[in-house]
Design an enzyme around this catalytic site. Structure first.
Site, PDB file in Angstrom:
ATOM      1  N   LYS A   1      29.498  45.926  30.087  1.00 57.00           N
ATOM      2  CA  LYS A   1      29.094  45.277  31.356  1.00 57.00           C
ATOM      3  C   LYS A   1      27.578  45.288  31.473  1.00 57.00           C
ATOM      4  O   LYS A   1      26.944  46.243  31.057  1.00 57.00           O
ATOM      5  CB  LYS A   1      29.686  46.049  32.546  1.00 57.00           C
ATOM      6  CG  LYS A   1      31.202  46.094  32.616  1.00 57.00           C
ATOM      7  CD  LYS A   1      31.691  47.053  33.691  1.00 57.00           C
ATOM      8  CE  LYS A   1      31.451  48.501  33.280  1.00 57.00           C
ATOM      9  NZ  LYS A   1      31.967  49.452  34.273  1.00 57.00           N
TER      10      LYS A   1
ATOM     11  N   ASP B   1      30.211  51.045  40.905  1.00 52.97           N
ATOM     12  CA  ASP B   1      29.183  51.859  41.592  1.00 52.97           C
ATOM     13  C   ASP B   1      27.769  51.491  41.155  1.00 52.97           C
ATOM     14  O   ASP B   1      26.789  52.018  41.726  1.00 52.97           O
ATOM     15  CB  ASP B   1      29.426  53.360  41.320  1.00 52.97           C
ATOM     16  CG  ASP B   1      29.128  53.717  39.868  1.00 52.97           C
ATOM     17  OD1 ASP B   1      28.236  54.558  39.633  1.00 52.97           O
ATOM     18  OD2 ASP B   1      29.758  53.127  38.986  1.00 52.97           O
TER      19      ASP B   1
ATOM     20  N   ASP C   1      45.062  40.218  43.972  1.00 49.09           N
ATOM     21  CA  ASP C   1      46.225  40.655  43.189  1.00 49.09           C
ATOM     22  C   ASP C   1      45.808  41.496  41.992  1.00 49.09           C
ATOM     23  O   ASP C   1      46.589  42.308  41.502  1.00 49.09           O
ATOM     24  CB  ASP C   1      46.999  39.433  42.654  1.00 49.09           C
ATOM     25  CG  ASP C   1      47.398  38.495  43.786  1.00 49.09           C
ATOM     26  OD1 ASP C   1      47.355  37.268  43.595  1.00 49.09           O
ATOM     27  OD2 ASP C   1      47.703  39.028  44.877  1.00 49.09           O
TER      28      ASP C   1
HETATM   29  O1  LIG Z   1      25.508  56.071  30.339  1.00 47.51           O
HETATM   30  C1  LIG Z   1      26.620  55.532  30.302  1.00 47.51           C
HETATM   31  O2  LIG Z   1      27.205  55.208  29.280  1.00 47.51           O
HETATM   32  C2  LIG Z   1      27.196  55.188  31.629  1.00 47.51           C
HETATM   33  O3  LIG Z   1      26.542  55.843  32.655  1.00 47.51           O
HETATM   34  C3  LIG Z   1      28.572  55.514  31.940  1.00 47.51           C
HETATM   35  O4  LIG Z   1      29.265  56.080  31.000  1.00 47.51           O
HETATM   36  C4  LIG Z   1      29.139  54.349  32.685  1.00 47.51           C
HETATM   37  O5  LIG Z   1      30.502  54.370  32.757  1.00 47.51           O
HETATM   38  P1  LIG Z   1      31.204  53.411  33.862  1.00 47.51           P
HETATM   39  O6  LIG Z   1      30.506  53.701  35.184  1.00 47.51           O
HETATM   40  O7  LIG Z   1      30.993  51.999  33.405  1.00 47.51           O
HETATM   41  O8  LIG Z   1      32.652  53.867  33.855  1.00 47.51           O
HETATM   42 MG   LIG Z   2      30.213  53.542  37.056  1.00 40.84          MG
END
Ligand SMILES: O=C(O)[C@H](O)[C@H](O)COP(=O)(O)O
Ligand SMILES: [Mg+2]
Length: 295
Positions: free
Chosen positions: A220, A238, A19
């Site tokens: 994260k 990803d 959900d």
């Molecule tokens: O270097 C960075 O900050 C990250 O590669 C990038 O901005 C990650 O963004 P996300 O894939 O969490 O949207």
């Molecule tokens: Mg990403």
């Protein structure tokens, strides 16, 4: 072993089972300002099915408000409260967890979005986009007077990183364990539209090396402010060591797409990563099959 989604039934079951859908942004929705094919259609399918959609990005170059503008420009319907960026996470950490006193300041390595989130949380800062810090002139330590009110250094992706910023941040942190060292995120690379670039983790790496000190990471895989029923929530990302680990830390199911950082080799090759997503599919757009079949 990860389950590779392939049949109509696979995609339909995922849509039925969850959900709340948490989406990473860079490498899932877009690369730089280039929207990945099928994303708008799939987000529409989710909203038509009354799914809760949340965007959780480690990219600290933009505030939630400026991300809202980016989504609008790319034709993606989103509400600012559905966006959780690492710049916001760092600002909330300082205001609500650290409870940074109002007379203290943060030295910023980062861009306008990080400054905006700090302002919105009432956190005073210096550095960042200040022209005096965005210089390629050699840094003269003999002429530098540190601001005595700086109680933390926050480092995010900064596409104008330079020796002056690193030197000032180093001065605030070196030999001063009471000065907090915070990284919005530690992604090693950034998936731009034209290919990989050094990420936020590679911007803070010189400080980690020079100080022999690791920052507190508020993005994260650290769990941010988002909390949902793990049984009915899926995280789509990803990158294994941020997105998938973030999902696993929260007890969520995880879906990895191959439109960003991670390759199939890292999942199905002879030396697979120890971080194993529950599901994988080539791209988020693969879910269009459900609508195409009228289900
Ligand atoms: O270097 C960075 O900050 C990250 O590669 C990038 O901005 C990650 O963004 P996300 O894939 O969490 O949207
Ligand atoms: Mg990403």
């Amino acid at each position: 072993m990860s389950a590779r989604l392939s049949s109509l039934e696979d995609y339909k079951k995922i849509l039925d089972d969850y959900d709340t859908w948490l989406f990473d942004c860079d490498g899932v929705l877009w690369r730089g300002d280039h929207l990945i094919e099928g994303v708008v259609e799939v987000l529409d399918i989710l909203r038509q099915r009354n799914k809760k959609v949340v965007f959780v990005t480690n990219n600290a170059t933009k505030s939630r408000k400026s991300y809202r503008s980016k989504f609008d420009q790319l034709g993606v319907e989103v509400h600012v409260d559905e966006i959780y960026g690492s710049a916001y996470a760092a600002a909330v950490y300082l205001s609500s967890v650290v409870k940074m006193p109002k007379d203290k300041k943060v030295y910023v390595i980062g861009m306008a979005g990080l400054e905006e989130e700090l302002r919105d949380e009432g956190i005073a800062y210096l550095g960042g986009t200040d022209p005096n810090d965005n210089t390629l002139e050699p840094f003269d330590l003999s002429k530098f007077t540190p601001d005595p009110d700086v109680a933390a250094v926050v480092c995010g992706l900064d596409m104008k990183i330079n020796y002056t910023k690193l030197s000032k941040a180093f001065q605030y942190l070196h030999g001063n364990p009471d000065c907090l060292f915070i990284a919005t995120n530690e992604d090693s690379t950034y998936p731009s539209a034209a290919g990989l670039l050094p990420g936020a983790g590679s911007v803070s790496a010189p400080l980690r090396f020079a100080l022999n000190r690791n920052p507190i990471c508020t993005g994260k895989p650290a769990s941010t402010m988002v909390h949902f029923d793990p049984q009915r929530t899926i995280m789509v990302g990803d990158r294994l060591n941020t997105d998938i680990l973030f999902g696993q830390n929260g007890g969520l199911k995880t879906l990895l797409v191959f439109t960003g950082i991670t390759s199939e080799e890292e999942i199905f090759g002879p030396n697979p990563s120890p971080i194993v997503p529950d599901f994988v599919t080539q791209a988020l757009g693969d879910f269009r099959i459900v609508a195409e079949k009228g289900l």
